[in-house]
Every structure is written in C-alpha cells, then in structure tokens.
Write a protein that holds these residues in place. Sequence first.
Motif: not given
Length: 409
Positions: A85-86, A88, A268, A270, A292
């Motif tokens: 899951q990424t 922000d 972001a 991860t 990210s």
Amino acid sequence: MEKWRAFPAGSGPFAGIRFRSCARPNHHQPGQRRSPDPAPAPRLRQSTQEIEEQRALKRGSFAPANPDFLFSAPTGEMWAPGVVQTIDLPNVYRQQRRVAQAGITLAERNRDVSRASVLRDTRLAYLTLQFAEAQVRQLTYQDSLFRVLRLATERLFTAGEVTSLQRISTDAEARQVTVLLQQATADRQAAQRRLALLLGRPSEALATSTDLGRTGAELAQTGTALLAGLPTEDSTALVRSPTLAAAAQNVALSQSGISLVRARRTPALTVGYQNQAFENSALKYRFQFGLSVPIWFWTYRSQLQAATARSQAAGYQLQAQRLELSSQYQQALADTRKFSASLGYYEQTGLPQSRAIISQSQRLFRAGEVSYLQLILSLNQAFAIQNTYLTTIRDYRQALIELNYLRGE
C-alpha cells in the motif's frame, strides 16, 4: 372567477410575486389532490445537484492509491500472497480536502448567480405582462373611441356633411387600431405563458395585481430615493454582486489547486506485508517499508505550470468580469436617471395634457369648432403620449431591475 395568489415569503426566488389566476376555481374535496407548489427552476435544480456533486467529492478527498495484491516466491521454495500500500503524506489529503471545500463554495456561489438570474427573469416577465395588459387596456379604450367616431362619420357622410375621403380615413384609422389591439392581445397571451412557465404553473392564465399605468407616481418617488442612496463608486455598488463572488471564488479554487500540486511533489510512504518464511525461520512475518519518490520531475513541473496558468486565467477572468459589471452598472445607472427625468415630465405635464387633448378635441369637434383632420391629429398625438408614458414606466422599471440584479439585491 378570478383568484388572487401570492407565493409566501421564503419560497425561493418567486417570493413576493403577486398575480391573479384567471382559471376556473377548483373546489377541492377531501381526498382530492391539490395542485403542487411551484417547482424550482431547472437552473436552480442544476445548481443544487452541482453542490451535491462537490460534497460527494469532498467525502472522497481521502483517496489513497489502490493496494497491490501479489504472489511471489523469492526463496524459490513456495508461493505466498502479499499486499503493498502506498500512502501520501497527510498534507496531500489536507490539500485535497481544501480543494474539495473550495469546489463546494464555488458551486454555492454559482447557485447564488442562478438564483439572482431566475429572480431577474421572473421580475422582467412580470413587468412584460404588466406592460402588455396596460397596452391592451389603452388600445381597448382607443378602439372604442374610434368605433364611435367611425359611426359618427358614417352618419355625417350620409347627411352629406363630410367627404368620402374623411369617411375612408376614419375607417382606416379605426381598423388600424383594431389590428393593434389584436397584436397587443397576442403579446399579452405570450407574456402570460412565459410568466406561468417561470412560476411553475404552465396551465394557468395569469394576470398581474396592479395596473402599470397607475404606478408612475409611486415609481417616481421610489426611483428618486433609490438613486439618492446609490454609491458613486462601482466597487462599492458591486460588492454584493453574486457574479463577482463566484469569479473570486474561482480564483481561490485555482490557487488551492496550486497548493495541491506542490503537496503531491513530496515522497509517499510504502508499506507492505508478505509471509515468505519457513516454519523454523527466525522472522516468521516479513514487512516492507519504503518511499515512493517523485523522480519524474517533468510531470510535476508541467502540472504546476498548468495549475499556475489556470490560476492566472481565473484572475484575469475576475478582472474582466469586474470591468464588464462596472460597464453594465454605469449603463443601468444612466438609463435609470434618464427614465427618471422622462417619467417626471410625463407625470407632471405630458399625461395631463394628453387627457386634456382627448376631451377637448372631442368637445370642440362636436361643437363644429375644429375640423375632422384636427380631431384625428389631436387624438393620435394624445394616444402617442400615453403610449410613450407606458413605455417609459416599463423601461424605468427594467433599469431598476437591472440595477438590483447587478448589486445583488
């Protein structure tokens, strides 16, 4: 039977509109269905749905990327499922929420513009119906007067006291007035239809509650008081304009878009989980952590340039809107002052003179002191004055409606 109707206060842009319904009375019995209340105009329903759209978008402002579900076998011994899951940084979702809130506010400002436009259109339609009714009344009186004159001319022609040319001229004048009356009646029906559609009652034949020709004196007083209280500066007069408020909110929305693009340029987080361990492994559960990184800088640079250009365009649009509204305000103000002076003349001089011309010309013609040609010229002059008087009242009220619309009243 005629019925008086009025929309109560608080019923939207149609509040305060008074009219008569010329339809037959409908005596409702218990259990019968009454006619529905007037539906909002399509523009208002559209604006309401646009607000709902923006509110729905705000509820989805926290929108992380979809998780990646995968199967892998890094040890070469077994396949195991995993998820990555990424997410922000919080500032991104905060800016997305601000953009969504700005969108809601812009939709509400646009609804105010639609409401003001509908109110202006309704007032203008009501005024158009008033003017059409006043013209029908005036032409009905004028038609009856020329009918009597035509009958008198026929008798005089039979007695040999007038020429054939005078008889033909009288008949031509009477028929022309009849045609004008038919045209005015058609205009009144069209005005009734337009007002009924705006009020959401297309099946009713409406009539206004006041005679336009009797509102001149009151209009002169209220118009003079309004002109005396108007600010001299356009910026002060237009401070409550819904159109300007919508344009200013569009600038705020575009500026929040710049902040959102800048927030998205940050890395972001991860986070992942994958069970790849054997039963005797020291680390039974394996997690992944990372960043990210936005390395495709040209993409974010282009987005920032686009957002900046959009913000500048919105600013120029606000300036152009302000200039256009200022020009419209000055024109409406000049028209109001012009028609105010004209109405003062007709109220004090023109209208009393026209009435005197009609009565005295008929009396002198019956006494044989003026010729037939002088009678016709005098009557046409008097009726032209009265028609110009009605036109002045209509134009004056139109200018006041436009002033109120531009000022957000």
